[in-house]
Design a protein around this motif. Structure first.
Motif, short mmCIF file in Angstrom:
data_model
loop_
_atom_site.label_atom_id
_atom_site.label_comp_id
_atom_site.label_asym_id
_atom_site.label_seq_id
_atom_site.Cartn_x
_atom_site.Cartn_y
_atom_site.Cartn_z
N SER A 161 0.70 -1.24 0.28
CA SER A 161 -0.28 0.06 0.08
C SER A 161 0.79 1.31 0.06
N THR A 163 -0.45 3.94 -0.05
CA THR A 163 -0.82 4.81 1.06
C THR A 163 -0.81 4.92 2.71
N TRP A 166 3.07 6.39 2.76
CA TRP A 166 3.28 8.17 2.44
C TRP A 166 2.82 8.05 3.97
N ASP A 167 2.05 7.27 4.58
CA ASP A 167 0.93 8.71 5.18
C ASP A 167 2.09 8.06 6.71
N LYS A 454 1.08 8.35 -7.03
CA LYS A 454 0.63 8.39 -7.53
C LYS A 454 -0.05 6.76 -7.22
N ILE A 456 -1.17 6.77 -3.63
CA ILE A 456 -1.77 7.02 -2.71
C ILE A 456 -3.15 7.11 -3.22
N SER A 457 -3.83 6.35 -2.31
CA SER A 457 -5.47 6.13 -3.05
C SER A 457 -5.85 6.63 -1.55
N LYS A 460 -8.25 9.92 2.12
CA LYS A 460 -7.16 11.07 3.23
C LYS A 460 -5.68 11.54 2.32
N ARG A 461 -6.02 11.13 1.00
CA ARG A 461 -5.05 11.29 -0.59
C ARG A 461 -4.44 12.38 0.36
N GLU A 462 -5.20 13.25 -0.77
CA GLU A 462 -4.79 14.99 -0.32
C GLU A 462 -4.48 15.50 0.46
N ILE A 465 -0.62 13.65 0.61
CA ILE A 465 0.09 14.29 -0.42
C ILE A 465 0.76 15.59 0.00
#
Length: 502
Positions: A161, A163, A166-167, A454, A456-457, A460-462, A465
């Motif tokens: 993941s 997401t 990067w989280d 890219k 990240i989904s 909470k994506r925005e 990022i």
């Protein structure tokens, strides 16, 4: 093979000669199998147990034996016997690995690479367990399980993941230095032979006068650095997921022995308190202008293991394993690994893992550890299993006592914020690293970051990022702008807040 060439009788594990190896005993040629065919059960039962638990991290790896040869005198810094004279050779075992993937993952994954050395010295085995990077994502061991969870599989989808990764990174800006290295082409080395290695942590040397020096270990590849681009690494994963393993075995088979120059950075103990960076922070490097590299010797890999499982899979490393003249430091991540690594090996291989040949000290070992699964060395025979005693003459040797560490007069035990004032500059070194890259390397790094982010989904994506973009902007404005542009984000209206982390 004719009958005259047959010399070894096939037996069961208990030594009973085997008459029939390929056909099970049955009630008639087409009838059910008989319970009394013990060898059938032995074969299947052993087969079911052939896989030991894989490493939680560094599961997929490659390894080889070789030598370390001293080429420069560093005895004024350390009394470690393996450095005692020019030309002295010490047998070694080196295991390379990827970090986050399972045993079946591809060698070309974007991932740090493990670089774990075992030196078989006269004073015991010394394990120097590092990576192909001089820094790491975190600097406190309490965060390690959380970090590794983000590199593994999502508990819902059971897929990797972006997401999660990067989280975590965006919430822990201390990770930025290592993220920058990972997202450059250094994150996808062409082979294990064509990358540097590092002890990564800060360790210490102790010399014959019991003076302490802090030290960082570097291993510079003598084959030259070679990295894949992201596209080349992706292609290689499909062509040969085991390319690095194959490359190492074949290069040694062909007599093209891989070599690394071992170098150290030395910091006098007194300077640690006043250095501009916390010298025990695993997310930071020491400037080589302040502490230049000093030549030590050369490691060479020149012997492939004759059985991968026996040597590479069962190899067990722990930074707790040091020798006289080498010691630890207040590096928090190192302190955590002193506990975690031996514990992991006992879980994976058993309490007697250091009796396995690849892990066994080839010189004298004397202690009172007894029993446990797979104890096959006589278990101390009739000798006492306690100390002190009146029978065996074993003694402790005071000359191996290390000098006391000065922890200051007013040491307070507490839970200190790892990112408190003075420990919270996570941007200068990553920014300097980016600015040191060539224009092509900077573009590759930005492209790799964009490609990774890219993925990240979710809702909470925005948020994730934007939070990560803040870190990139604070490290270097052109880096932040490049990533934002690649992600199609217009930062003109709030670039200022991003650059200030607001």
């Amino acid at each position: 093979m004719n009958d005259n060439e047959k010399s070894t009788r096939l037996t069961t594990a208990s030594g009973k000669p085997v008459y029939e190896y390929e056909n099970s005993q049955s009630a008639g040629p087409r009838g059910p199998l008989l319970l009394q065919d013990f060898f059938l059960h032995e074969k299947l039962a052993h087969f079911n147990r052939e896989r030991i638990p894989e490493r939680v991290v560094h599961a997929k790896g490659s390894g080889a034996y070789g030598t370390f040869t001293v080429t420069n005198d560093i005895t004024k810094y350390t009394k470690a016997n393996l450095f005692s004279e020019l030309g002295k050779q010490t047998r070694i075992f080196l295991r390379f690995s990827t970090v986050g993937g399972e045993k079946g993952s591809a060698d070309a994954e974007r991932d740090p690479r493990g670089f774990a050395l075992k030196f078989y010295t006269e004073d015991g085995n010394w394990d120097l367990v590092g990576n192909n990077t001089p820094v790491f994502f975190i600097k406190d061991p309490k965060k390690f399980p959380d970090f590794i969870h983000t590199q593994k599989r999502d508990p819902y989808t059971n897929c990797k993941s972006a997401t999660m990764m990067w989280d975590f990174w965006s919430l822990n800006p201390e990770s930025l230095h290592q993220v920058m290295i990972l997202m450059s082409d250094r994150g996808t080395p062409v082979s294990y032979r064509h990358m540097h290695g590092f002890g990564s942590h800060t360790f210490s040397f102790i010399n014959a006068e019991n003076e302490r020096f802090f030290v960082k270990f570097h291993f510079k590849t003598m084959q030259g650095i070679k990295n894949f681009t992201d596209a080349e690494a992706t292609q290689m994963k499909g062509i040969d997921p085991d390319h690095a393993q194959r490359d190492l075995v074949e290069s040694i088979e062909n007599g093209d022995f891989p070599r690394w120059a071992m170098k150290v950075q030395i910091m006098p103990e007194a300077e640690a308190a006043t250095y501009k960076w916390n010298p025990f922070d695993l997310t930071k490097v020491w400037s080589q202008k302040d502490y230049p590299l000093i030549d030590v010797g050369v490691i060479e890999l020149n012997e492939n293991p004759d059985n991968f499982f026996a040597h590479v899979e069962q190899a067990a490393f722990a930074p707790a394993h040091i020798v006289d003249g080498i010691s630890y430091s207040p590096d928090k991540m190192l302190q955590g690994r002193l506990l975690a690594y031996p514990d992991a090996q006992r879980y994976r291989l058993g309490a007697n893992y250091e009796h396995i040949p690849v892990n066994r000290c080839p010189y004298m070992v004397s202690n009172y550890q007894r029993d446990g699964q797979m104890r096959v060395d006589g278990n101390g025979g009739s000798q006492p299993n306690y100390f002190p005693n009146s029978f065996d003459g074993v003694y402790t040797d005071e000359k191996y006592k290390q000098p006391a560490e000065d922890l200051g007069q007013h040491v307070v035990a507490d839970w200190f914020d790892r990112n408190a004032e003075g420990e919270n500059d996570h941007y200068t070194q990553p920014g300097n690293l980016f600015r040191l890259m060539s224009a092509e390397a900077r573009q590759h790094t930005i492209s790799n970051i964009v490609g990774a982010m890219k993925g990240i989904s979710g809702e909470k994506r925005e948020l994730i990022i934007n939070r990560q973009l803040c870190h990139f902007f604070r490290a270097d404005i052109s880096l932040g702008l490049g990533v934002a542009q690649g992600l199609g984000i217009d930062v003109t209206q709030h670039a200022g807040s991003m650059m200030h982390g607001n």
